[in-house]
Design a protein around this motif. Structure first.
Motif, PDB file in Angstrom:
ATOM      1  N   PHE A  40      18.424   7.027 -21.028  1.00  0.00           N
ATOM      2  CA  PHE A  40      18.681   6.504 -22.143  1.00  0.00           C
ATOM      3  C   PHE A  40      19.683   5.521 -21.987  1.00  0.00           C
ATOM      4  N   ASP A  43      18.479   2.660 -19.813  1.00  0.00           N
ATOM      5  CA  ASP A  43      17.678   1.558 -20.673  1.00  0.00           C
ATOM      6  C   ASP A  43      18.337   0.819 -21.641  1.00  0.00           C
ATOM      7  N   SER A  44      19.642   1.475 -22.135  1.00  0.00           N
ATOM      8  CA  SER A  44      20.625   0.762 -23.138  1.00  0.00           C
ATOM      9  C   SER A  44      21.184  -0.203 -22.372  1.00  0.00           C
ATOM     10  N   PRO A 117      16.928   4.435 -26.849  1.00  0.00           N
ATOM     11  CA  PRO A 117      16.485   3.732 -25.723  1.00  0.00           C
ATOM     12  C   PRO A 117      15.420   2.634 -26.127  1.00  0.00           C
ATOM     13  N   ALA A 218      11.656   0.583 -22.605  1.00  0.00           N
ATOM     14  CA  ALA A 218      12.536   1.705 -21.898  1.00  0.00           C
ATOM     15  C   ALA A 218      11.982   2.236 -20.814  1.00  0.00           C
ATOM     16  N   THR A 221      13.403   5.686 -19.398  1.00  0.00           N
ATOM     17  CA  THR A 221      13.097   6.796 -19.892  1.00  0.00           C
ATOM     18  C   THR A 221      11.629   7.177 -19.869  1.00  0.00           C
TER      19      THR A 221
END
Length: 233
Positions: A40, A43-44, A117, A218, A221
């Motif tokens: 997460f 991806d953020s 995400p 994402a 993830t």
């Protein structure tokens, strides 16, 4: 016309088994929860960097606890500037982050969590543009479906102080209370499309369904969910 840069504080915690995503860990186990927590975050961070290139966003990673600097740096890479932020209370920490971002980018500052995400670079660009093109009292919020929010953006320290004052954080009333305070302070609020943070097994079930219909979403993830496979569900 070149738009003024907007600061973005990404709130980071190290993905440690037994500490990361404890509610999710109760259903899928601490190791799996920690692996997902890292994905997460990755991806953020990816979305933030993509948005930075498109909208004049200046991202900065804020981490806690104090001993997490090396872990976060290893995950995010050398292009990220890191700063420690933990004022005890969540609201006080958020205010500290927004104040730091406003010091670097007086035109506006945003803060976001690292457990959403599917919060894409498009959403971050839209949020930045709301501040860049808005009035001095402009506030932008990305709500979360649980009654809180995933992103808060302001143009002034006064607005940040008002919205981050003590309240019952991590409850379904956070967004309502934030909007109430904004109204009293005559702030102009832009609500963007609601997102979903990953706290419960139901959130993970929803996420898997979303990833099945969007192959660009994402990537980290998606990879971890595929690796963990049926053990998650």
């Amino acid at each position: 016309m070149t738009l003024a840069p907007i600061g973005l504080g990404l709130m980071c915690k190290p993905p440690r088994p037994g500490i990361s995503k404890t509610r999710l860990a109760a259903s899928i186990g601490p190791e799996a929860a920690a692996r997902l927590s890292r994905a997460f975050l990755e991806d953020s961070a990816r979305a933030a960097r993509e948005a930075a290139d498109r909208a004049g966003i200046k991202p900065l990673a804020f981490f806690r606890p104090v001993d997490a600097a090396q872990e976060i740096a290893a995950i995010l890479g050398p292009e990220w500037r890191l700063a420690y932020a933990d004022a005890g209370d969540l609201g006080a920490t958020m205010l500290e982050v927004l104040e730091t971002c406003l010091r670097h980018c007086p035109a506006g500052a945003m803060i976001m969590g690292a457990d959403v995400p599917l919060l894409s670079s498009d959403v971050l660009v839209e949020a930045a543009h709301c501040l860049q093109n808005g009035n001095p009292d402009e506030v932008v919020i990305v709500p979360s479906v649980d009654g809180g929010y995933c992103l808060l953006g302001v143009r002034s320290l006064e607005a940040a102080t008002t919205l981050c004052a003590p309240m019952a954080w991590s409850t379904p009333k956070v967004l309502d209370e934030t909007l109430r305070r904004a109204s009293i302070a005559n702030l102009t609020v832009r609500l963007l499309s609601a997102q979903r943070d990953m706290d419960e097994l139901a959130d993970l079930d929803w996420l898997r369904e979303q990833l099945a219909v969007g192959d660009r979403l994402a990537p980290r993830t998606r990879a971890v969910i595929a690796q963990l496979g049926e053990a998650l569900f």
